[in-house]
Design a protein around this motif. Structure first.
Motif, mmCIF file in Angstrom:
data_model
loop_
_atom_site.group_PDB
_atom_site.id
_atom_site.type_symbol
_atom_site.label_atom_id
_atom_site.label_comp_id
_atom_site.label_asym_id
_atom_site.label_seq_id
_atom_site.Cartn_x
_atom_site.Cartn_y
_atom_site.Cartn_z
ATOM 1 N N PRO A 86 0.793 -1.231 0.000
ATOM 2 C CA PRO A 86 0.000 0.000 0.000
ATOM 3 C C PRO A 86 0.822 1.276 0.000
ATOM 4 O O PRO A 86 0.412 2.284 -0.590
ATOM 5 N N HIS A 87 1.973 1.259 0.622
ATOM 6 C CA HIS A 87 2.735 2.506 0.763
ATOM 7 C C HIS A 87 3.501 2.882 -0.500
ATOM 8 O O HIS A 87 4.073 3.978 -0.562
ATOM 9 N N VAL A 88 3.521 2.004 -1.511
ATOM 10 C CA VAL A 88 4.270 2.340 -2.717
ATOM 11 C C VAL A 88 3.368 2.591 -3.930
ATOM 12 O O VAL A 88 3.828 3.154 -4.917
ATOM 13 N N TYR A 121 -5.936 -4.984 6.543
ATOM 14 C CA TYR A 121 -5.715 -3.664 5.952
ATOM 15 C C TYR A 121 -7.001 -2.849 5.846
ATOM 16 O O TYR A 121 -6.976 -1.723 5.348
ATOM 17 N N THR A 141 -4.859 -6.226 -1.392
ATOM 18 C CA THR A 141 -4.516 -4.815 -1.215
ATOM 19 C C THR A 141 -4.456 -4.052 -2.529
ATOM 20 O O THR A 141 -4.123 -2.857 -2.527
ATOM 21 N N ARG A 196 -6.909 0.504 7.684
ATOM 22 C CA ARG A 196 -6.028 1.464 7.002
ATOM 23 C C ARG A 196 -6.696 2.037 5.765
ATOM 24 O O ARG A 196 -6.621 3.239 5.498
ATOM 25 N N GLU A 225 -7.384 6.006 5.314
ATOM 26 C CA GLU A 225 -6.743 6.788 4.255
ATOM 27 C C GLU A 225 -7.744 7.287 3.219
ATOM 28 O O GLU A 225 -7.510 8.316 2.576
ATOM 29 N N HIS A 256 -6.562 4.980 -4.899
ATOM 30 C CA HIS A 256 -5.704 6.080 -5.350
ATOM 31 C C HIS A 256 -6.131 6.583 -6.724
ATOM 32 O O HIS A 256 -5.953 7.762 -7.036
#
Length: 323
Positions: free
Chosen positions: A84-86, A134, A112, A137, A141, A119
């Motif tokens: 998720p962070h990339v 997840y 995920t 999160r 977000e 996004h």
């Protein structure tokens, strides 16, 4: 019917398992190989920005068969799980995904991969899911997304999301069932040695043990006392008495410390205990219900179903392989 064009969108941080799941269902058999593998009318391509290899979450590099331009003609774009962070910084892939959906392609995520859809702006105002660990999160977000942590997958028409890992196979089979009928989905399931349809949701896979005591957590001892006596008919008054408080004061303190009402928390612990007994023993369901404090199998089935979206017997088959 014409072949349905499926594009698996590869991104840095992609999960190999999810890419393999989509490829197994929508891809063709190896050239020259004669086997009973179902041949379905899908044309599969693996796409990545610039047609360049991507580095998966395990560090293995995957080479795509095409660049992002193939998304322009896709009927279905599949995004597997990704770190998720990339994913948020990979704008070229996300913009191509959003554009493909705007042109009429269905967008589908596994695990995920829902973060990529979010996004890209495809989940705003929609119900969606992802791997249970997840879900919080994703909801934090992307507050415009209605995150459902309990289901195996969500079909919202032109946008589909699945829970973690194996739930991706459930969603792929669901898509095949909708596109080509139940017989085709059953044939694919048989080839992959999986159930054509699974009961329940991912709630049955979520582990929710008793949280550890924290400094200043004044009711931890009472909660531990209750968990050790789940086979008895405990009520809120009994817990309050153990904590030397009035029922009203106890309930207020309990919610402040745990975020749950005492009665709801107690039911959750009973379900958790029943799950463990079903997983680790051969006790009859009636005895499991008694030891978990439900009193009867009928009462346990009601609460167990609400918590896990499946039946105690089905849960036991899943986790113990009991026929």
């Amino acid at each position: 019917m014409h072949a349905l064009r499926v594009v698996v969108l590869l991104m840095d941080g992609s999960v190999l398992f999810d890419v393999g799941t989509a490829t197994t269902v929508f891809g063709a058999a190896a050239p020259g190989v004669v086997s009973p593998r179902p041949q379905l009318p899908y044309e599969l391509q693996l796409a990545a920005a610039g047609g360049r290899p991507v580095t998966t979450s395990m560090g293995v590099k995957l080479s795509p068969t095409a660049g992002l331009e193939v998304l322009e003609g896709a009927d279905l774009v599949v995004v597997g799980g990704a770190l998720p962070h990339v994913v948020g910084g990979q704008r070229a892939a996300l913009d191509a995904l959003a554009a493909a959906h705007a042109r009429g392609a269905r967008a589908m995520s596994i695990c995920t991969g829902a973060f990529a859809l979010a996004h890209a702006g495809l989940l705003d105002g929609r119900r969606a899911t992802t791997h249970w660990s997840y879900c919080a999160r994703l909801a934090e977000e992307f507050p415009a997304v209605d995150v459902d942590p309990d289901v195996l997958y969500v079909d919202d028409g032109d946008v589909l999301t699945s829970a973690g890992l194996a739930a991706g196979m459930d969603l792929c089979l669901h898509v095949v069932r909708g596109d080509l009928g139940a017989d085709a989905a059953t044939a694919v399931a048989r080839w992959n040695v999986v159930a054509p349809h699974r009961d329940g949701g991912q709630a049955q896979y979520i582990d929710a043990p008793l949280p550890p005591a924290r400094a200043g957590d004044g009711l931890a001892a009472t909660r531990a006392w209750a968990v050790a006596r789940l086979d008895t008919p405990l009520g809120v008054e009994d817990l309050a008495r153990h904590a030397h408080m009035s029922a009203r004061t106890f309930a207020r303190r309990f919610v402040a410390e745990t975020g749950e009402a005492p009665k709801r928390w107690l039911t959750q612990q009973r379900v958790h205990h029943a799950r463990r007994l079903l997983e680790t023993t051969d006790l009859p369901v009636e005895e499991v219900a008694r030891r978990s404090g439900f009193g009867s199998a009928a009462a346990m089935r009601i609460h167990f179903g609400r918590a896990t979206a499946t039946r105690p017997t089905a849960y036991r088959r899943t986790f113990r392989g009991v026929a």
